[in-house]
Design a protein around this motif. Structure first.
Motif, PDB file in Angstrom:
ATOM      1  N   LEU A 212       1.248  -1.368   0.220  1.00 18.61           N
ATOM      2  CA  LEU A 212       0.006   0.189  -0.096  1.00 18.61           C
ATOM      3  C   LEU A 212       0.846   1.286  -0.533  1.00 18.61           C
ATOM      4  CD1 LEU A 212      -2.654  -1.003   2.290  1.00 18.61           C
ATOM      5  CD2 LEU A 212      -3.362  -0.327   0.113  1.00 18.61           C
ATOM      6  N   VAL A 213       1.925   1.374   1.020  1.00 18.41           N
ATOM      7  CA  VAL A 213       2.218   3.039   0.820  1.00 18.41           C
ATOM      8  C   VAL A 213       3.426   2.899  -0.592  1.00 18.41           C
ATOM      9  CG1 VAL A 213       4.496   3.614   2.078  1.00 18.41           C
ATOM     10  CG2 VAL A 213       3.215   2.157   3.021  1.00 18.41           C
ATOM     11  N   GLU A 214       3.798   2.141  -1.166  1.00 20.02           N
ATOM     12  CA  GLU A 214       5.337   1.690  -2.390  1.00 20.02           C
ATOM     13  C   GLU A 214       3.739   2.113  -3.604  1.00 20.02           C
ATOM     14  OE1 GLU A 214       7.239  -1.285  -3.972  1.00 20.02           O
ATOM     15  OE2 GLU A 214       6.322  -1.528  -4.983  1.00 20.02           O
ATOM     16  N   THR A 215       2.603   1.864  -3.978  1.00 14.62           N
ATOM     17  CA  THR A 215       1.679   2.017  -4.467  1.00 14.62           C
ATOM     18  C   THR A 215       1.122   3.592  -4.053  1.00 14.62           C
ATOM     19  OG1 THR A 215      -0.487   1.535  -6.183  1.00 14.62           O
ATOM     20  CG2 THR A 215      -0.775   1.095  -3.514  1.00 14.62           C
ATOM     21  N   SER A 216       1.041   3.955  -3.061  1.00 12.61           N
ATOM     22  CA  SER A 216       0.655   5.478  -2.737  1.00 12.61           C
ATOM     23  C   SER A 216       1.697   6.389  -3.147  1.00 12.61           C
ATOM     24  CB  SER A 216       0.054   5.501  -1.089  1.00 12.61           C
ATOM     25  OG  SER A 216      -0.853   4.405  -1.020  1.00 12.61           O
ATOM     26  N   HIS A 217       2.899   5.627  -2.951  1.00 12.06           N
ATOM     27  CA  HIS A 217       3.729   6.657  -3.753  1.00 12.06           C
ATOM     28  C   HIS A 217       3.736   7.162  -5.146  1.00 12.06           C
ATOM     29  CE1 HIS A 217       5.855   8.164   0.568  1.00 12.06           C
ATOM     30  NE2 HIS A 217       5.607   7.149   0.672  1.00 12.06           N
ATOM     31  N   ALA A 218       3.763   5.770  -5.531  1.00  8.09           N
ATOM     32  CA  ALA A 218       3.211   6.140  -6.788  1.00  8.09           C
ATOM     33  C   ALA A 218       2.507   6.754  -7.573  1.00  8.09           C
ATOM     34  CB  ALA A 218       3.466   4.183  -7.825  1.00  8.09           C
ATOM     35  N   LYS A 219       0.559   6.413  -6.886  1.00  8.54           N
ATOM     36  CA  LYS A 219       0.523   7.362  -7.744  1.00  8.54           C
ATOM     37  C   LYS A 219       0.395   9.123  -6.737  1.00  8.54           C
ATOM     38  CE  LYS A 219      -4.363   7.006  -9.234  1.00  8.54           C
ATOM     39  NZ  LYS A 219      -5.196   6.440  -8.958  1.00  8.54           N
ATOM     40  N   LEU A 220       0.974   8.868  -6.312  1.00  9.17           N
ATOM     41  CA  LEU A 220       1.367  11.028  -5.432  1.00  9.17           C
ATOM     42  C   LEU A 220       2.417  10.924  -6.564  1.00  9.17           C
ATOM     43  CD1 LEU A 220       1.729  10.586  -1.727  1.00  9.17           C
ATOM     44  CD2 LEU A 220      -0.678  11.695  -2.753  1.00  9.17           C
ATOM     45  N   ASP A 221       3.459  10.556  -7.181  1.00  5.10           N
ATOM     46  CA  ASP A 221       4.702  10.416  -8.175  1.00  5.10           C
ATOM     47  C   ASP A 221       3.306  11.571  -9.892  1.00  5.10           C
ATOM     48  OD1 ASP A 221       6.296   9.868  -6.893  1.00  5.10           O
ATOM     49  OD2 ASP A 221       7.080   8.159  -8.123  1.00  5.10           O
ATOM     50  N   GLN A 222       2.454  10.358  -9.684  1.00  6.68           N
ATOM     51  CA  GLN A 222       1.354  10.731 -10.699  1.00  6.68           C
ATOM     52  C   GLN A 222       0.618  11.969 -10.460  1.00  6.68           C
ATOM     53  OE1 GLN A 222      -1.546   7.388 -12.331  1.00  6.68           O
ATOM     54  NE2 GLN A 222       0.094   6.085 -11.056  1.00  6.68           N
ATOM     55  N   ASN A 223       0.376  12.154  -9.591  1.00  2.00           N
ATOM     56  CA  ASN A 223      -1.239  13.573  -9.443  1.00  2.00           C
ATOM     57  C   ASN A 223      -0.141  14.351  -8.980  1.00  2.00           C
ATOM     58  OD1 ASN A 223      -2.684  11.830  -9.235  1.00  2.00           O
ATOM     59  ND2 ASN A 223      -3.350  11.459  -6.433  1.00  2.00           N
ATOM     60  N   GLU A 224       1.181  14.324  -8.813  1.00  3.31           N
ATOM     61  CA  GLU A 224       1.997  15.396  -8.995  1.00  3.31           C
ATOM     62  C   GLU A 224       2.346  16.140 -10.080  1.00  3.31           C
ATOM     63  OE1 GLU A 224       5.778  14.907  -6.725  1.00  3.31           O
ATOM     64  OE2 GLU A 224       4.720  15.525  -4.553  1.00  3.31           O
ATOM     65  N   LEU A 225       2.016  14.946 -11.405  1.00  4.17           N
ATOM     66  CA  LEU A 225       2.023  15.346 -13.198  1.00  4.17           C
ATOM     67  C   LEU A 225       0.895  16.262 -13.015  1.00  4.17           C
ATOM     68  CD1 LEU A 225       4.436  12.921 -14.099  1.00  4.17           C
ATOM     69  CD2 LEU A 225       4.655  14.877 -13.392  1.00  4.17           C
ATOM     70  N   ARG A 226      -0.177  15.631 -12.034  1.00  2.00           N
ATOM     71  CA  ARG A 226      -2.183  15.885 -13.198  1.00  2.00           C
ATOM     72  C   ARG A 226      -2.399  16.998 -12.754  1.00  2.00           C
ATOM     73  NH1 ARG A 226      -6.021  11.326 -11.391  1.00  2.00           N
ATOM     74  NH2 ARG A 226      -7.082  12.938 -12.061  1.00  2.00           N
ATOM     75  N   PHE A 227      -1.573  17.504 -11.281  1.00  2.00           N
ATOM     76  CA  PHE A 227      -2.006  18.665 -10.512  1.00  2.00           C
ATOM     77  C   PHE A 227      -1.343  19.554  -9.733  1.00  2.00           C
ATOM     78  CE2 PHE A 227      -5.045  15.027  -9.130  1.00  2.00           C
ATOM     79  CZ  PHE A 227      -6.311  15.524  -9.421  1.00  2.00           C
ATOM     80  N   PRO A 228      -0.935  20.477 -10.820  1.00  2.00           N
ATOM     81  CA  PRO A 228      -0.141  21.034 -10.761  1.00  2.00           C
ATOM     82  C   PRO A 228      -0.371  22.337  -9.530  1.00  2.00           C
ATOM     83  CG  PRO A 228      -1.646  22.322 -12.736  1.00  2.00           C
ATOM     84  CD  PRO A 228      -1.884  21.027 -11.987  1.00  2.00           C
ATOM     85  N   ARG A 229       1.004  22.079  -8.810  1.00  2.00           N
ATOM     86  CA  ARG A 229       0.493  23.418  -7.512  1.00  2.00           C
ATOM     87  C   ARG A 229       0.065  24.684  -7.342  1.00  2.00           C
ATOM     88  NH1 ARG A 229       5.189  22.981  -3.365  1.00  2.00           N
ATOM     89  NH2 ARG A 229       5.901  21.271  -3.000  1.00  2.00           N
ATOM     90  N   SER A 230      -1.155  25.310  -6.615  1.00  2.00           N
ATOM     91  CA  SER A 230      -0.826  26.877  -6.940  1.00  2.00           C
ATOM     92  C   SER A 230       0.304  27.730  -6.753  1.00  2.00           C
ATOM     93  CB  SER A 230      -1.362  26.768  -5.098  1.00  2.00           C
ATOM     94  OG  SER A 230      -2.368  26.279  -4.445  1.00  2.00           O
ATOM     95  N   VAL A 231      -0.196  28.406  -7.767  1.00  2.00           N
ATOM     96  CA  VAL A 231       0.692  29.524  -7.805  1.00  2.00           C
ATOM     97  C   VAL A 231       0.688  30.609  -6.628  1.00  2.00           C
ATOM     98  CG1 VAL A 231       1.839  31.356  -9.426  1.00  2.00           C
ATOM     99  CG2 VAL A 231       1.226  29.184 -10.564  1.00  2.00           C
ATOM    100  N   ARG A 232       1.755  30.910  -6.132  1.00  2.00           N
ATOM    101  CA  ARG A 232       1.547  31.454  -4.516  1.00  2.00           C
ATOM    102  C   ARG A 232       2.760  33.225  -5.296  1.00  2.00           C
ATOM    103  NH1 ARG A 232       0.266  28.354   0.075  1.00  2.00           N
ATOM    104  NH2 ARG A 232       1.366  26.485  -0.433  1.00  2.00           N
TER     105      ARG A 232
END
Lengths: 104, 104, 104, 104
Positions: free
Chosen positions: D84-104
């Motif tokens: 679960l931990v490994e697959t969650s990190h892999a999903k977060l890797d994908q999510n970081e590409l899909r959802f850009p950070r807020s610009v502040r």
């Protein structure tokens, strides 16, 4: 169905529960009741689950859970102004186009 | 409601889906569709959720999810031999005893 | 686990998602993701479900759904200030008393 | 997390529960426990839910429900052979590409 909707609405009104019966809260309650329904079936084999209504106590619990699910679904639809039977027929119209019949 | 039940049964029969429509599988499908309904509401504020049917696109999606939930609930009840309207009225009879009305 | 919690928190903070990540909203999102996980398994026979990870495409989808469930569960616990591993061990302590071992 | 996985596996093995712990059954149990978690939060206002852990009794119930959800999720992942931990990190890797950070 309209009669059931009206009875549930009157039931909630008589208890001043309208303030709790927001769409989000009712959707959560619906999911909670579906969870209780799943719990009745989760450890049964497919064969046991197929015969579950022959066990009077399990059957009573399942009827009770189906009722709870129905009541929250009907209430949520009422709060959102949706006619469940009408919208189900509309969805079945779409599904008949999406999923062709088996050829036999 | 009886008409909807009959239509859903005929729909499944015409596609030879009876073998998939076991109580456990249908309960899982019901929970899955409730999950999709929750997803429509989860990030909305209570105020936004209260006005969600004024947004035509969101309203269409929610009607579709409510239809999917209804269709699986009706189908599950049919497979289990339960009359949803009757069992809901029986549950409301019990609830009226359990939860007294507000005194105003 | 602590590292995963911290990463998910930083991810949400970097996107200003804190305002959406209330306990109720995250619990709804968790239920929505569990619904997607159920949808991957609902029409499989027990035998097919037991072998589902041998199908590379299904396995990828299931790993993705398990990740989504984990991410929302970890985030919800973080927002509520609950240590999931610690509270799970405490629950297992209780369960060991409630459910005696099989005698063989 | 690995220790928790091993403890839950030993717990199930000691009770001969392996036969019940199929992927479908565990997914249903997971959904059932998430339903109980939702039930703890469903009638609270967002403000009440945000402060729910300050109420000792509610906090204990919520910790218990989070534990039940975690235990079934960990057990399901173990049965499916997913970290679960490994697959969650892999999903977060994908999510970081899909959802850009807020610009502040």
């Amino acid at each position: 169905m309209n009669e059931l909707t009206a009875r549930i609405r009157a039931f909630a009104d008589a208890r001043d529960w309208g303030v709790y019966h927001t769409p989000k809260n009712l959707a959560m309650a619906l999911a909670g009741e579906v969870g209780e329904l799943l719990a009745e079936l989760q450890w049964l084999t497919p064969e046991e689950a197929g015969a579950v209504m022959e066990d009077q106590e399990a059957a009573d619990r399942i009827r009770g859970e189906l009722a709870d699910v129905t009541i929250y679904l009907v209430r949520l639809a009422d709060v959102l102004g949706v006619d469940l039977v009408e919208t189900s027929h509309a969805k079945l119209d779409q599904n008949e186009l999406r999923f062709p019949r088996s050829v036999r």
